[in-house]
Every structure is written in structure tokens, then in C-alpha cells.
Enzyme design. Structure first.
Site, PDB file in Angstrom:
ATOM      1  N   VAL A 110      56.786   5.978 -44.643  1.00 45.76           N
ATOM      2  CA  VAL A 110      56.415   4.798 -43.868  1.00 45.76           C
ATOM      3  C   VAL A 110      57.497   3.736 -43.982  1.00 45.76           C
ATOM      4  O   VAL A 110      58.018   3.476 -45.079  1.00 45.76           O
ATOM      5  CB  VAL A 110      55.079   4.219 -44.377  1.00 45.76           C
ATOM      6  CG1 VAL A 110      54.751   2.897 -43.674  1.00 45.76           C
ATOM      7  CG2 VAL A 110      53.948   5.219 -44.181  1.00 45.76           C
ATOM      8  N   CYS A 111      57.845   3.136 -42.837  1.00 42.34           N
ATOM      9  CA  CYS A 111      58.761   1.984 -42.840  1.00 42.34           C
ATOM     10  C   CYS A 111      58.223   0.956 -41.852  1.00 42.34           C
ATOM     11  O   CYS A 111      57.085   1.055 -41.396  1.00 42.34           O
ATOM     12  CB  CYS A 111      60.178   2.411 -42.488  1.00 42.34           C
ATOM     13  SG  CYS A 111      60.391   2.961 -40.785  1.00 42.34           S
ATOM     14  N   ALA A 112      59.022  -0.036 -41.529  1.00 44.21           N
ATOM     15  CA  ALA A 112      58.543  -1.115 -40.666  1.00 44.21           C
ATOM     16  C   ALA A 112      58.349  -0.662 -39.219  1.00 44.21           C
ATOM     17  O   ALA A 112      57.333  -0.972 -38.597  1.00 44.21           O
ATOM     18  CB  ALA A 112      59.504  -2.298 -40.720  1.00 44.21           C
TER      19      ALA A 112
END
Length: 376
Positions: free
Chosen positions: A72-74
Site C-alpha cells: 500500500v502507498c499513497a
């Protein structure tokens, strides 16, 4: 090698079904601590993307081989790169969250609450990544939407699936933590947009005045949405009793907390309004009414079916905010040591007033982060 993507809808289903999964969050530590995908059945690891630019060897032994790993990232780009590195190292159970936390913030999961009298239906839209709750009341080919988010296409498409026409759109108050879709939805559907006038003194658009005692009928089966003036979170906050069964409390009362009165800088002015609403106005209502709030704070507030709902009588027994006899203690609780203000809350208020009209990408950025409408 291309990495598989997991959609936010797929992740939401795993959260609601309490499925096990491992999340590798590659945002900064501050971003992860402030806001993440919440589930008691998930395991987490936070390693900032910049720490993995030279390779993923140092974290490989900490990742499970027997369960899905969601990176997960932005926005979805960094997670793909880290995921590809893991795949290159032999991991076959790695996914990247499509659209990242930005997409997670916007996902709405419609869940049926119950049937209403004479064939009506009530749906709750759970914005699981933001803690926002909105509603659709359906009766005899017509629908009303309450506390709509800015993702208005979700309501329009859902109404089409049900074969109903959205006739009324309500906001329980002028929101400060997320951008309302009420006005846009009214423009898209030709429906009437209702807003409490005491919250609308600075708005730049036309609206129908939602005032105490107002009855709005949905369809021809007399499913009334009965407005009850209930100030405290804002000076105009208005609750609804739907079908004599459900109490929609907006941001006044939650399952595990109560609303904060400070988002317009009026904590000292509104604290006793909040107390009067909770301890007098709501006390006069039936304990059997099922409370449907506009937000939830923690995942524990979700029921087994994914809805957020509880009888008013149960909340009077268990909700700490409803059981503080001393007025000074109550005042202190709701005016001191409050959580941080929501991100960009003043800009969000001005957007909901129609004073500013940010571009879509700016609106997304304004809403990023957890909701912070509760006292605790």
C-alpha cells in the site's frame, strides 16, 4: 514481472468479512500512524518506500509466505514498484492496492440496513476508509439520500440499479470533515437539496430549509423523514426520524462517542447546546429507535453485517458521552484535549458553503486522512 492489483472494493470485502491479510505499507511512518487500512484481522508492517530503493532483501524474512501480502502507498505507484521487487525475489502472493490510499478514501460500500414499512428499503453507504456514513431511503419508486459524499455517481448508479428516482437530498449539517455531494447530487438528479438554515447563513446557493418538525414524504407509502432540530456539533445540526424506526443523528451522536462542537470555532458557545440535544431532546425519544450516525470512529463499531447501527436505549447505557451527570465535567470533556482538527476543515466548510470550488484533485487532497468529528 507485472504485479497483480487488488481493488479497494476487494479489500473492503476482506475487512467486512474479517479475512486475514498482511499489509506492507510503504508510506512514511507519520502517514501510516495517522491513517491506515483498519482491520483487526490484518497484520501490518510499515517500511517507507525510500528505505527499499536499494532492494527488499532486508524485509523478505518478515513477510509471510502463506497469506496474501498487499503493498500500500499513497497513490498506487510506489506500491507497484515494491511489489515488483518482491515478485522478482520469488513472492507469488503479492498485490498492489489499485489507486493507493487515495482510492481507499473514496470507496463506498452499500449495505442494506432493513426493509421499511409498505415495501420501502433503507441502505447505508459505508465509506470504510474515511469513516463516513451516508444513506438512501427508498419507497415506491422514489429515493432520498442523506449526508451524501462527493462521490455522487455511486448514488446515481445505485438508484438506477434499484429503478428509483432520487427526489430529495438532505445534509444533517454543514460538514467540516468531508465535502458534501448534496448540492451536486441535486443538480444531477433534479432533486431538492435540503439544508438546516442555521448552518446555511453563508451559503452561496439556493436550498430548501430543513427546519424542526418538517416532514418530507418519500414515495406514496408515507415513509416520512421527520426533522428534529438537534444543535451541538453545529448550530444547525438536524436529526431525522425515518419510518418511526431509525434516528439519523448526523455528527451529534455516534455509537462509541459524541460529536465535537469546535469545528466552527464555537466550542464554548455550543457545548451546552450539545448537552441539551443529547441529554434532553434525545432522552424524549423512544429507546427503541435505531441510531444511524453520519460517521464511525473505529472498526469495532461495525456490526457483523457491516452496518453501523445500535438502539438508542443501548447507547444511553453504554456510550460514555451520554452518561456524564456533572455539567462541568461534560464541558471539560468536549472542549479540552480534543483530537486534531480534520485536514483542511476550513477549506472544506467553505467548499460546502459554495464560497470556493476546488478542482477534483484538490478536493481529494483536502479529504485525505481519518475523520475526526468525535470527541474521542
Amino acid at each position: 514481472m507485472a504485479i497483480k492489483e487488488m481493488t479497494v472494493k476487494e479489500v473492503a470485502k476482506k475487512v467486512l468479512n474479517k479475512e486475514n491479510m498482511f499489509i506492507l505499507d510503504v508510506r512514511t511512518e507519520d502517514a501510516f500512524q495517522d491513517w491506515k487500512i483498519e482491520s483487526d484481522s490484518f497484520d501490518y508492517m510499515n517500511v517507507p518506500y525510500f528505505d527499499l530503493l536499494d532492494g527488499v532483501e532486508e524485509i523478505m524474512d518478515d513477510l509471510p509466505k502463506d497469506k496474501d501480502v498487499l503493498v500500500v502507498c499513497a497513490k498506487g505507484g510506489s506500491s507497484q514498484m515494491v511489489g515488483e521487487m518482491l515478485v522478482d525475489e520469488g513472492f507469488t502472493n503479492v498485490y498492489s492496492l489499485e489507486g493507493g490510499m487515495k482510492a481507499w478514501s473514496e470507496h463506498l460500500e452499500p449495505i442494506k440496513v432493513n426493509d421499511l414499512k409498505d415495501g420501502g428499503e433503507l441502505y447505508q453507504f459505508v465509506r470504510i476508509g474515511k469513516g463516513c456514513l451516508s444513506y438512501m431511503v427508498v419507497s415506491n419508486g422514489e429515493a432520498a439520500v442523506i449526508d451524501a459524499t462527493r462521490m455522487t455517481d455511486v448514488y446515481v448508479n445505485f438508484a438506477k440499479e434499484l429503478g428509483v428516482e432520487i427526489k430529495h437530498i438532505f445534509d444533517t449539517h454543514l460538514h467540516a470533515d468531508h465535502i458534501s455531494g448534496g448540492r451536486t447530487l441535486a443538480e444531477q438528479t433534479g432533486g431538492t437539496y435540503w439544508l438546516p438554515p442555521k448552518d446555511a447563513t453563508e451559503v452561496t446557493f439556493d436550498y430548501a430549509k430543513l427546519e424542526d418538525g418538517e416532514h418530507v414524504t418519500i414515495g406514496s407509502t408515507q415513509i416520512d423523514i421527520n426533522a428534529i432540530y438537534s444543535p451541538g456539533h453545529t448550530i444547525g445540526s438536524t436529526s431525522f426520524v425515518v419510518d418511526n424506526q431509525y434516528l439519523m443523528t448526523g455528527d451529534i451522536l455516534f455509537i462509541d462517542s459524541i460529536g465535537r462542537p469546535d469545528l466552527a470555532g464555537k466550542a464554548e458557545d455550543w457545548v451546552m447546546d450539545l448537552r441539551e440535544t443529547l441529554y434532553t431532546r434525545y432522552q424524549e425519544l423512544s429507546d427503541e429507535l435505531i441510531v444511524l450516525p453520519a460517521h464511525f470512529m473505529i472498526m469495532d463499531e461495525l456490526n457483523e453485517d457491516g452496518t453501523v447501527a445500535e438502539k438508542l436505549g443501548v447507547l444511553f447505557e453504554k456510550n460514555h458521552g451520554l452518561n456524564i451527570d456533572d455539567q462541568d465535567e461534560f464541558r471539560k470533556m468536549v472542549t479540552e484535549n480534543l483530537p486534531p482538527q480534520p485536514n483542511a476543515y476550513q477549506e472544506i466548510r467553505e467548499t460546502n458553503m459554495g464560497k470556493i470550488n476546488p478542482e477534483d484533485e484538490k478536493q481529494r487532497e483536502m479529504e485525505i486522512g481519518p475523520n475526526r468529528c468525535a470527541v474521542r
